[in-house]
Design a protein around this motif. Structure first.
Motif, short mmCIF file in Angstrom:
data_model
loop_
_atom_site.label_atom_id
_atom_site.label_comp_id
_atom_site.label_asym_id
_atom_site.label_seq_id
_atom_site.Cartn_x
_atom_site.Cartn_y
_atom_site.Cartn_z
N LEU A 72 9.63 -3.88 5.15
CA LEU A 72 10.37 -3.23 6.14
C LEU A 72 9.12 -3.32 7.28
N VAL A 73 7.82 -3.16 7.17
CA VAL A 73 6.80 -3.36 8.07
C VAL A 73 6.94 -4.87 8.97
N LEU A 74 7.09 -5.83 8.10
CA LEU A 74 7.22 -7.15 8.61
C LEU A 74 8.58 -7.59 9.45
N LEU A 75 9.63 -7.04 8.82
CA LEU A 75 11.09 -7.35 9.17
C LEU A 75 11.57 -6.59 10.53
N PHE A 76 11.22 -5.53 10.46
CA PHE A 76 12.04 -4.32 11.26
C PHE A 76 10.93 -4.05 12.70
N PRO A 77 11.60 -4.21 13.71
CA PRO A 77 10.78 -4.11 14.92
C PRO A 77 10.45 -2.59 15.21
N ARG A 78 9.54 -2.02 16.05
CA ARG A 78 9.06 -0.87 16.13
C ARG A 78 10.39 -0.42 16.97
N PRO A 79 10.55 0.91 16.64
CA PRO A 79 11.81 1.50 17.33
C PRO A 79 11.86 1.51 18.81
N LEU A 80 10.50 1.67 19.61
CA LEU A 80 10.69 1.79 20.88
C LEU A 80 11.16 0.48 21.38
N SER A 81 10.71 -0.64 20.83
CA SER A 81 11.19 -1.91 21.43
C SER A 81 12.70 -2.40 21.43
N TRP A 82 13.43 -1.62 20.46
CA TRP A 82 14.86 -1.80 20.87
C TRP A 82 15.48 -0.37 21.26
N LEU A 83 15.06 0.56 21.19
CA LEU A 83 15.67 1.80 21.80
C LEU A 83 15.29 1.95 23.11
N THR A 84 14.73 1.39 23.91
CA THR A 84 14.36 1.71 25.20
C THR A 84 13.98 0.30 26.09
N GLU A 123 11.28 1.87 30.28
CA GLU A 123 11.34 2.86 29.10
C GLU A 123 12.75 3.70 29.20
N ALA A 124 13.78 3.37 29.67
CA ALA A 124 14.82 3.82 29.71
C ALA A 124 15.47 3.75 28.59
N PRO A 125 16.21 4.50 27.82
CA PRO A 125 16.93 4.34 26.66
C PRO A 125 17.89 3.21 26.60
N VAL A 126 17.89 2.48 25.52
CA VAL A 126 19.12 1.44 25.42
C VAL A 126 19.96 2.25 24.17
N PHE A 127 21.02 2.35 24.14
CA PHE A 127 21.76 2.78 23.16
C PHE A 127 22.40 1.66 22.36
N ARG A 128 22.30 1.62 21.07
CA ARG A 128 22.86 0.59 20.31
C ARG A 128 23.71 1.32 18.92
N LYS A 129 24.77 0.66 18.68
CA LYS A 129 25.57 1.21 17.27
C LYS A 129 24.48 1.45 16.19
N ARG A 130 23.98 0.19 15.85
CA ARG A 130 22.99 0.07 14.67
C ARG A 130 21.95 1.55 14.63
N ALA A 131 21.69 1.96 15.96
CA ALA A 131 20.59 3.00 16.27
C ALA A 131 21.40 4.26 15.60
N ALA A 132 22.62 4.35 15.93
CA ALA A 132 23.44 5.64 15.47
C ALA A 132 23.69 5.52 14.16
N PHE A 133 24.04 4.41 13.59
CA PHE A 133 24.25 4.29 12.02
C PHE A 133 23.06 4.55 11.13
N LEU A 134 21.78 4.02 12.01
CA LEU A 134 20.55 4.17 11.17
C LEU A 134 20.14 5.82 11.27
N THR A 135 20.13 6.33 12.46
CA THR A 135 20.03 7.86 12.39
C THR A 135 20.84 8.68 11.45
N ALA A 136 21.90 8.30 11.26
CA ALA A 136 22.90 9.28 10.56
C ALA A 136 22.67 8.96 9.10
N ILE A 137 22.51 7.56 8.73
CA ILE A 137 22.06 7.30 7.30
C ILE A 137 20.78 8.09 6.82
N ILE A 138 19.73 8.00 7.87
CA ILE A 138 18.43 8.59 7.35
C ILE A 138 18.69 10.14 7.28
#
Lengths: 343, 515
Positions: free
Chosen positions: B462-474, B479-494
């Motif tokens: 996970l450390v190596l493959l997944f980028p830090r959240p801020l890099s794909w959420l903003t 630093e404005a939010p960038v909304f993506r479906k995968r963030a919605a899925f991930l948030t819900a699943i967690i």
């Protein structure tokens, strides 16, 4: 994607993920298999005994200290009541124990409630009980209020759900039938009757088993290593009587009054050992909390805790299980108090 | 009050946020600021109410000091106030945090019989002291008060960053409290806040807290004098390395997410440090705001890199040693800082050499060095860390500590209790492929060592493959939010997994809470 769309997707994903979790739980629900056979079969056997009783009855309920700790034939001979021991495990929720009594008790019957001390203080469902009940008594889960359902689910280990789902899958593939299929209830009863009549020739698969019950539901077989440890019987803890216990007792005592069932409280048999000091202030305080609570419910104990301190030689495989001799001794000590109060 | 406790999640946060949103557009900003301030103080006082007096006293004293600095027209007097303010802050911090350690060290060194003073360290004192020093310095430099008293108090006490950072610089937060939009966070901020907070929650509960028992057990066994094999010691150390990574990363993201709930952008404190390809890079990514503080207020005032070859490296090592000691009053932290200072010095020297390592090798060396240094950080004392280092280098055996050959060791494996039911299900359904070295496959698969190894491997992946959240959420620029479906899925699943697991997991406070 806008923030609004994100929140909509989030809510949809959340709903889908919850739905998936619910489906996995429902697939697991009511899927009896090997690790759970013991309690399921004991319960079938005890229900069979209870259903065959017609006259005025004394019901025994509690944890395994009650299952192991009463000499029902002696109780029956001395009181003239039929006696059925419904108890089996300390982890079973009080609500469940009371439901079992509600199923069979009739007006004029009495209930001896021999709860383990920790049962008064417990404020959650044990994961053991949650696991067992979802497997062989899913109706209990459905009967719970919404809040209690949530509390129940919180105690259910997800790995058990995974195991249950695997077994359900095995049922679809046919592998379940090879080793995991539980005995049908009628076979349990047939084996039990055979065992009582000396006709059962099969193996007794575990020493806690429906085949170790006598005709009253007491545990009778004694072939295990003896327990010779120390225990304070949870009397050194400073827990208050839990809200869950208060609620369940309140409901049950109301039901008992309405149905003319007399509730009699019994202390559990405790082994004389270095950790148990009834004079210790903490122990006294715990006993006081328990008796205060039962009094507030209009229930009184038969005797005092010290009346049920037995020699450690009368204990079987754990601090809460007496041998057959221990059960007889406990029953003998209870009888004078019982005779005084039986209507 | 922990960010993942039911009290925080279901009572404190909803009340604070709902009232904040309800009053935001109806009242002047100072009311919203005061509301957040009071709530932050409640949050702070929850475990030890008496500590709140320290925080409030410290805030008041530092603000008065900044007023004195601003009001004086003479530069040397202002400097005197500044020095006095910084000294007082450091003395209080030192008194609380290091007086016991110093007394013990003196007693040991000179064979004296001294009783170390015993204080209950006010929560987060290391963090709020540093923020206040930053404020005094900025007041001195700008010769003006940049915050009103309630703004300053909230800057120091804002609950998302109060306990374990980020160490926010005044100009990073105070101007946000002074904008007209304060009190009215946008839907964008709230959406991003939900994602960041939930991803942090997942990292803490599902990753860090599941790795903790593996590390705890290895370090505890070693501390008790048990002989650990190199395999077990490395497994425990890697587990700790990943535990502290996810623990700190979790806290940082939860803090950032909480800030966004209230429309406040806190600085990023954690930027995928285990992807660093050298130690300099690591310290630009790990506890960024602490590194920045030490660089700005210690390394540069000491002369930085402009005072000659020797001074540059000694400044570097000294700064890192002090930064190590900032984590706790123990020789282990001192050595940990010293080790990192030395590694940084080596890295700076290496930069000037013509030899360039392949990126993969650089990464591996960096990760290995950082992980080995965690031994000092995790062990309770130097003896324990020395014994652990011995275990890491095979002193007590490589695969097993009791000299069992691998084939015999495999036969001793048993499924762990928590997985036994799953094991039984597979076993009785006869789904196991067969025996491994004469041992039931399930005993191997569900053994503690196998499950722990899988957990560590999964976490590292996970450390190596997944980028830090801020890099794909903003957005990288504003630093404005960038909304993506995968963030919605991930948030819900967690959220669902955390709820399902809530009855069975053992949570521990954030590691950085103790500093």
């Amino acid at each position: 994607m806008t923030a609004k769309e994100f929140i909509v997707w989030f809510i949809l994903s959340l709903s889908a993920a919850f739905a998936l979790a619910v489906i996995l739980f429902c697939v697991h629900l009511g899927m009896p298999w090997w690790p759970h056979h013991l309690n399921r079969e004991v319960r079938i056997a005890k229900h069979h005994i209870a259903e065959s009783i017609e006259g005025p009855t004394i019901w025994l309920q509690g944890g395994s200290s009650t299952w192991f700790g009463f000499d029902s034939p002696l109780l029956q001979a001395e009181t003239g009541f039929d006696v059925v021991n419904l108890a089996f495990n300390i982890n079973m929720p009080l609500e469940f124990c009371f439901d079992e009594v509600r199923l069979f008790a009739k007006p004029g019957d009495a209930l001896i409630l021999g709860l383990e001390n920790s049962m008064y203080f417990r404020n959650n469902y044990s994961s053991y009980a949650a696991d067992e009940i979802t497997i062989w008594e899913p109706e209990f889960f459905w009967s719970l209020s919404l809040g209690r359902k949530a509390q129940f689910l919180k105690s259910l280990p997800w790995r058990k759900v995974l195991a249950g789902d695997l077994v359900r899958l095995g049922q679809l593939t046919g592998d379940f039938d090879k080793q995991l299929k539980p005995l049908p209830p009628e076979k349990v009863i047939e084996n039990l009757e055979d065992q009582w009549d000396g006709r059962y020739t099969g193996e007794i698969p575990a020493y806690y088993n429906y085949l170790t019950l006598n005709r009253h539901g007491d545990f009778v077989q004694s072939n295990h290593t003896l327990w010779r440890g120390t225990h304070d019987y949870y009397l050194m803890d400073l827990h208050p009587v839990s809200e869950m216990t208060r609620h369940d007792f309140k409901e049950f005592t109301k039901w008992a009054r309405e149905n003319n069932v007399q509730i009699l409280m019994s202390w559990l048999p405790m082994a004389r050992n270095p950790k148990l000091d009834l004079e210790h202030p903490k122990v006294k305080a715990s006993i006081h909390r328990i008796t205060n609570f039962t009094s507030s419910m209009g229930l009184e104990f038969l005797g005092k805790p010290e009346d049920f301190i037995l020699d450690i030689e009368l204990f079987y495989d754990t601090s809460h299980h007496t041998t057959a001799e221990g059960a007889t001794e406990r029953t003998k000590r209870l009888l004078p108090f019982l005779k005084e109060v039986l209507d | 009050m922990l960010f993942f406790s039911p009290l925080f999640l279901f009572v404190f946060l909803p009340i604070v946020w709902i009232v904040f949103m309800a009053i935001g557009s109806r009242v002047p900003a100072w009311v919203s600021i005061c509301w957040l301030l009071v709530c932050s103080w409640v949050f702070y006082a929850w475990a030890y109410p008496v500590h709140l007096l320290w925080l409030m006293g410290s805030v008041a004293a530092n603000y008065l000091c900044s007023v004195a600095i601003e009001r004086t027209s003479q530069s040397h007097v202002a400097k005197r106030y500044l020095v006095a303010g910084i000294t007082a802050n450091l003395l209080i911090l030192g008194g609380f945090k290091y007086s016991g350690f110093a007394t013990e060290s003196v007693a040991t060194l000179f064979g004296l019989s001294l009783t170390p003073p015993s204080f209950l360290l006010p929560l987060a004192i290391s963090f709020f002291t540093f923020q206040q020093i930053s404020y005094l310095v900025i007041t001195y430099r700008e010769k003006r008060l940049i915050a009103k008293p309630h703004e300053y108090a909230l800057y120091v006490s804002f609950f998302p960053q109060l306990i374990a950072g980020p160490i926010v610089q005044p100009d990073e937060m105070i101007p946000q409290l002074q904008t007209k939009r304060f009190g009215r966070p946008s839907l964008d901020d709230i959406g991003l806040g939900i994602s960041l907070f939930t991803i942090g929650l997942g990292k803490k509960i599902l990753l860090a807290d599941n790795l903790a028992p593996i590390a705890d057990s290895a370090f505890a066994l070693s501390a008790q004098g048990e002989s650990l094999s190199a395999f077990s010691a490395w497994l425990g150390l890697l587990a700790f390395s990943l535990q502290i990574y996810f623990d700190f990363s979790a806290y940082s993201e939860m803090a950032l997410g909480l800030g966004r709930f209230f429309g406040i952008r806190l600085p990023e404190n954690f930027a995928s440090p285990y992807r660093a390809i050298n130690i300099i890079d690591f310290w630009r990514r790990w506890h960024v705001t602490l590194s920045t503080f030490f660089k700005k207020f210690l390394y540069i005032p000491l002369g930085g890199s402009r005072s000659g070859f020797f001074r540059k490296y000694s400044n570097l090592i000294l700064t890192m040693t002090i930064a190590g000691l900032w984590h706790g009053a123990n020789y282990t932290f001192l050595l940990w800082g010293l080790a990192h200072g030395t590694l940084l010095a080596i890295n700076h020297l290496w930069k000037n050499s013509p030899i360039k390592l392949p990126t993969g090798l650089s990464w591996a060396l960096t990760f290995l060095s950082v992980t080995l240094c965690w031994t000092l950080f995790r062990a309770d004392n130097l003896n324990e860390s020395a014994r652990y280092f011995q275990a890491l280098f095979g002193e007590f055996g490589w695969i097993t500590a009791d000299g069992l050959p691998l084939s015999e060791f495999l036969k001793t494996l048993e499924p762990v209790d928590s997985w036994k039911t799953v094991h039984y299900a597979i076993h009785f359904l006869e789904w196991y492929p067969g025996l491994i070295n004469g041992v039931h496959a399930g005993h191997f698969i569900f053994s503690e060592i196998m499950l722990s190894s899988l957990q560590v491997l999964a976490a590292l992946t996970l450390v190596l493959l997944f980028p830090r959240p801020l890099s794909w959420l903003t957005h990288p620029v504003n630093e404005a939010p960038v909304f993506r479906k995968r963030a919605a899925f991930l948030t819900a699943i967690i959220i669902v997994i955390v709820i399902i697991q809530s009855g069975t997991f053992q949570t521990t406070p954030f590691i950085y809470f103790r500093f």
